[in-house]
Scaffold this active site. Structure first.
Site, PDB file in Angstrom:
ATOM      1  N   GLY A 199      21.846  18.577 -40.644  1.00 30.61           N
ATOM      2  CA  GLY A 199      21.356  19.871 -41.120  1.00 30.61           C
ATOM      3  C   GLY A 199      22.511  20.783 -41.496  1.00 30.61           C
ATOM      4  O   GLY A 199      23.690  20.426 -41.332  1.00 30.61           O
ATOM      5  N   ASP A 200      22.170  21.951 -42.058  1.00 32.58           N
ATOM      6  CA  ASP A 200      23.166  22.966 -42.431  1.00 32.58           C
ATOM      7  C   ASP A 200      24.163  22.462 -43.475  1.00 32.58           C
ATOM      8  O   ASP A 200      25.322  22.873 -43.495  1.00 32.58           O
ATOM      9  CB  ASP A 200      23.942  23.477 -41.192  1.00 32.58           C
ATOM     10  CG  ASP A 200      23.010  23.930 -40.103  1.00 32.58           C
ATOM     11  OD1 ASP A 200      22.014  24.594 -40.439  1.00 32.58           O
ATOM     12  OD2 ASP A 200      23.253  23.617 -38.929  1.00 32.58           O
ATOM     13  N   LYS A 218      21.727  23.020 -48.222  1.00 34.38           N
ATOM     14  CA  LYS A 218      20.601  22.629 -49.101  1.00 34.38           C
ATOM     15  C   LYS A 218      20.024  23.839 -49.827  1.00 34.38           C
ATOM     16  O   LYS A 218      19.566  23.729 -50.952  1.00 34.38           O
ATOM     17  CB  LYS A 218      19.483  21.964 -48.277  1.00 34.38           C
ATOM     18  CG  LYS A 218      19.888  20.660 -47.645  1.00 34.38           C
ATOM     19  CD  LYS A 218      18.763  20.075 -46.815  1.00 34.38           C
ATOM     20  CE  LYS A 218      18.450  20.868 -45.582  1.00 34.38           C
ATOM     21  NZ  LYS A 218      19.505  20.938 -44.563  1.00 34.38           N
ATOM     22  N   GLN A 273      16.432  20.676 -42.222  1.00 35.83           N
ATOM     23  CA  GLN A 273      17.288  19.916 -41.288  1.00 35.83           C
ATOM     24  C   GLN A 273      18.011  18.785 -42.034  1.00 35.83           C
ATOM     25  O   GLN A 273      18.340  18.973 -43.198  1.00 35.83           O
ATOM     26  CB  GLN A 273      16.470  19.377 -40.103  1.00 35.83           C
ATOM     27  CG  GLN A 273      16.037  20.480 -39.121  1.00 35.83           C
ATOM     28  CD  GLN A 273      14.734  21.146 -39.486  1.00 35.83           C
ATOM     29  OE1 GLN A 273      13.780  20.504 -39.870  1.00 35.83           O
ATOM     30  NE2 GLN A 273      14.675  22.464 -39.361  1.00 35.83           N
ATOM     31  N   ALA A 299      14.514  26.132 -39.360  1.00 31.52           N
ATOM     32  CA  ALA A 299      15.469  26.048 -40.466  1.00 31.52           C
ATOM     33  C   ALA A 299      15.875  27.454 -40.890  1.00 31.52           C
ATOM     34  O   ALA A 299      15.196  28.424 -40.586  1.00 31.52           O
ATOM     35  CB  ALA A 299      14.827  25.335 -41.642  1.00 31.52           C
ATOM     36  N   GLY A 300      16.964  27.545 -41.610  1.00 35.17           N
ATOM     37  CA  GLY A 300      17.366  28.841 -42.142  1.00 35.17           C
ATOM     38  C   GLY A 300      18.291  28.626 -43.311  1.00 35.17           C
ATOM     39  O   GLY A 300      19.308  27.953 -43.179  1.00 35.17           O
ATOM     40  N   HIS A 301      17.910  29.134 -44.459  1.00 33.33           N
ATOM     41  CA  HIS A 301      18.768  29.021 -45.635  1.00 33.33           C
ATOM     42  C   HIS A 301      19.355  30.389 -45.918  1.00 33.33           C
ATOM     43  O   HIS A 301      18.615  31.349 -46.073  1.00 33.33           O
ATOM     44  CB  HIS A 301      17.944  28.648 -46.864  1.00 33.33           C
ATOM     45  CG  HIS A 301      17.440  27.248 -46.841  1.00 33.33           C
ATOM     46  ND1 HIS A 301      18.142  26.203 -46.300  1.00 33.33           N
ATOM     47  CD2 HIS A 301      16.309  26.724 -47.335  1.00 33.33           C
ATOM     48  CE1 HIS A 301      17.442  25.093 -46.459  1.00 33.33           C
ATOM     49  NE2 HIS A 301      16.322  25.386 -47.071  1.00 33.33           N
ATOM     50  N   THR A 302      20.663  30.459 -45.990  1.00 30.26           N
ATOM     51  CA  THR A 302      21.269  31.725 -46.400  1.00 30.26           C
ATOM     52  C   THR A 302      21.620  31.592 -47.872  1.00 30.26           C
ATOM     53  O   THR A 302      22.327  30.672 -48.265  1.00 30.26           O
ATOM     54  CB  THR A 302      22.543  31.996 -45.576  1.00 30.26           C
ATOM     55  OG1 THR A 302      22.195  31.864 -44.205  1.00 30.26           O
ATOM     56  CG2 THR A 302      23.074  33.394 -45.829  1.00 30.26           C
ATOM     57  N   THR A 309      19.807  30.827 -35.198  1.00 34.25           N
ATOM     58  CA  THR A 309      20.074  31.260 -33.820  1.00 34.25           C
ATOM     59  C   THR A 309      21.431  31.953 -33.668  1.00 34.25           C
ATOM     60  O   THR A 309      21.698  32.509 -32.606  1.00 34.25           O
ATOM     61  CB  THR A 309      20.073  30.037 -32.869  1.00 34.25           C
ATOM     62  OG1 THR A 309      21.072  29.129 -33.340  1.00 34.25           O
ATOM     63  CG2 THR A 309      18.725  29.349 -32.849  1.00 34.25           C
TER      64      THR A 309
HETATM   65  P1  IMP Z   1      14.204  22.121 -32.841  1.00 36.40           P
HETATM   66  O1  IMP Z   1      14.036  21.712 -34.261  1.00 36.40           O
HETATM   67  O2  IMP Z   1      14.249  23.618 -32.638  1.00 36.40           O
HETATM   68  O3  IMP Z   1      13.248  21.434 -31.939  1.00 36.40           O
HETATM   69  O4  IMP Z   1      15.660  21.618 -32.379  1.00 36.40           O
HETATM   70  C1  IMP Z   1      15.983  20.241 -32.252  1.00 36.40           C
HETATM   71  C2  IMP Z   1      17.399  19.977 -32.721  1.00 36.40           C
HETATM   72  O5  IMP Z   1      17.465  20.167 -34.135  1.00 36.40           O
HETATM   73  C3  IMP Z   1      18.452  20.911 -32.124  1.00 36.40           C
HETATM   74  O6  IMP Z   1      19.659  20.186 -31.988  1.00 36.40           O
HETATM   75  C4  IMP Z   1      18.628  21.980 -33.184  1.00 36.40           C
HETATM   76  O7  IMP Z   1      19.876  22.601 -33.127  1.00 36.40           O
HETATM   77  C5  IMP Z   1      18.479  21.125 -34.428  1.00 36.40           C
HETATM   78  N1  IMP Z   1      18.024  21.895 -35.605  1.00 36.40           N
HETATM   79  C6  IMP Z   1      16.778  22.327 -35.870  1.00 36.40           C
HETATM   80  N2  IMP Z   1      16.746  22.974 -37.049  1.00 36.40           N
HETATM   81  C7  IMP Z   1      17.988  22.930 -37.542  1.00 36.40           C
HETATM   82  C8  IMP Z   1      18.590  23.387 -38.763  1.00 36.40           C
HETATM   83  O8  IMP Z   1      17.946  23.963 -39.653  1.00 36.40           O
HETATM   84  N3  IMP Z   1      19.913  23.132 -38.903  1.00 36.40           N
HETATM   85  C9  IMP Z   1      20.639  22.475 -37.968  1.00 36.40           C
HETATM   86  N4  IMP Z   1      20.132  22.019 -36.840  1.00 36.40           N
HETATM   87  C10 IMP Z   1      18.816  22.244 -36.614  1.00 36.40           C
END
Ligand code: IMP
Length: 435
Positions: A12-13, A16, A223, A39-42, A300
């Protein structure tokens, strides 16, 4: 016609959001197929930073249709907040946003369960605490609530009361689940639902109709490959199908309509949360990557773990996604480094591995074998053509293509839309993306 999937090739990150933002110019609709507001897109548009968690980044392009597919999980208050922010930016969401009726809801009890499991459970995953895992678990256990279920408030209220009562009965006395009350929950959810119900559609019907009309669809994954629930580094994964296959089940579009897959890779590797990461750097170089790359979570704010590029992981992503081509981001972050390393094999208990072992226990015991290349030590920021890149940088790109067996079609040389190199590759030419 071109219907293309964009996936992350790492944890992820990968950037995208920017890649989808650029490509969306050449597509009619962007469809998100999994994940939620974890998820978070900047995205930076005209020096303005926008963070989107649920709505696809294509929404910032005038007239582009954005769809949340059935595979996405929706936190209603988060969605209404995001729509409010987009309205403030004068984005005409009324005309362009569609939400799949069968997408499941993330409800407040999911968030409590997520946080309490992380705090007290036997295994810490390092989740985003957004309730994503428990929401998908309920979907699979057939006790989830789909957004379209709220059209029938009586049935929704009954289901909510029954599911909450069951969860409270299973929870320890100290759990915050006992502070929830079904009537309040019901009222809050209905209030938010009223604000979004105008956007609800049968997403599969809409996307397939668009395809039949010859419109071009971009499928956006959240992700990354190594966080996919089936193909990632289980159990340190998210709870959805982030790989290309998820685009079909998460939108109700058959694989025969997909023309290709773009894998987005960062010029180095990052990971948030727990789990093995063989090329992680805990030294000054890791900190330099974190600082120069601003590697702090968009959702986060957590500092991301940083490390060198891992060719085994990339080759694995090429295989499980059937990648047609690559998009490389954050190249400029490497600009000041005198040497650049890429992991080309692992050492595991005296054996040399050349393929990514998708078993967490083995991966945790692997040490990387690196190949070192000279850095270029000059700025690549804003380069618009391959020819503008330093020789050492082009050699690095050539080596990446050799190691992965896939062409790089797009190179991001800075956060802005215009800081991008589009390369004339067969994939991009075939999809009409290189002019
Ligand atoms: P969850 O998706 O909140 O259940 O987290 C499960 C795992 O996926 C953790 O290690 C998170 O840090 C990771 N994760 C979830 N969404 C993202 C994302 O958008 N980018 C990077 N890591 C993510």
């Amino acid at each position: 016609m071109a219907n293309v999937i964009v996936v992350g090739t790492q944890w992820g990150d990968e950037g995208k959001g920017k890649v989808v933002d650029i490509l969306s110019e050449s597509f009619d609709a962007v469809v998100r197929y999994q994940g939620g507001n974890n998820a978070g897109h900047t995205i930076v548009v005209a020096e303005e930073k926008v963070v989107l968690h649920l709505v696809p980044s294509g929404i910032l392009r005038m007239g582009k249709i954005c769809i949340l597919g059935n595979g996405v999980v929706i936190d209603l208050p988060a969605l209404t907040h995001e729509i409010g922010q987009l309205r403030k930016l004068k984005v005409r969401v009324e005309d362009t946003l569609y939400i799949g009726k069968s997408a499941h809801l993330v409800l407040p009890y999911h968030k409590i369960l997520d946080v309490e499991r992380e705090r007290h459970g036997s295994q810490k995953i390092g989740t985003t605490g957004r309730g994503i895992g428990p929401a998908y678990a309920d979907k699979m256990a057939r006790v989830g609530v789909r957004i379209g279920d709220l059209y029938d408030p009586v049935a929704f209220r009954e289901r909510l009361a029954a599911v909450l009562a069951e969860k409270q009965a299973q929870a320890g006395l100290e759990s915050l689940l006992h502070t929830l009350d079904a009537t309040t929950l019901f009222r809050e959810q209905m209030q938010h639902f009223e604000q979004v119900k105008r956007f609800l559609v049968d997403a599969s019907e809409v996307v397939n109709r668009f395809i039949a009309e010859g419109r071009r669809i971009l499928f956006e994954g959240a992700q990354g490959t190594l966080l996919d629930v089936d193909l990632g580094t289980y159990p340190y994964v998210t709870s959805s199908s982030a790989t290309a296959g998820g685009a079909c089940t998460g939108t109700g579009v058959g694989p025969t309509h997909i023309d290709g897959v773009v894998g987005v890779m960062k010029a180095y590797t990052t990971r948030v949360g727990e789990g093995p990461f063989p090329t992680e750097l805990t030294d000054a170089t890791g900190q330099l990557l974190r600082d120069r790359g601003q590697e702090y979570g968009a959702t986060t704010g957590r500092p991301r773990r940083c490390g060198w590029l891992d060719a085994l992981a990339l080759r694995y992503a090429v295989r499980v996604n059937g990648l047609s081509t690559l998009a490389l981001t954050k190249l400029d972050v490497l600009d000041t480094l005198p040497h650049i390393r890429v992991c080309t094999a692992y050492q595991h208990r005296g054996n040399r591995l050349s393929a990514f072992p998708n078993e967490t226990g083995i991966l945790a015991e692997c040490t990387p074998v690196y190949e070192e290349q000279p850095g270029w030590e000059e700025s690549t920021i804003g380069a618009l053509k391959l020819e503008q890149l330093p020789k050492a940088c082009r050699a690095y790109l050539d080596r990446l293509q050799e190691l992965t067996g896939v062409d790089i079609s797009l190179i991001s040389t800075g956060p802005r839309r215009d800081q991008t190199i589009l390369v004339d590759t067969p994939a991009f030419r075939g999809w009409g993306l290189h002019r």
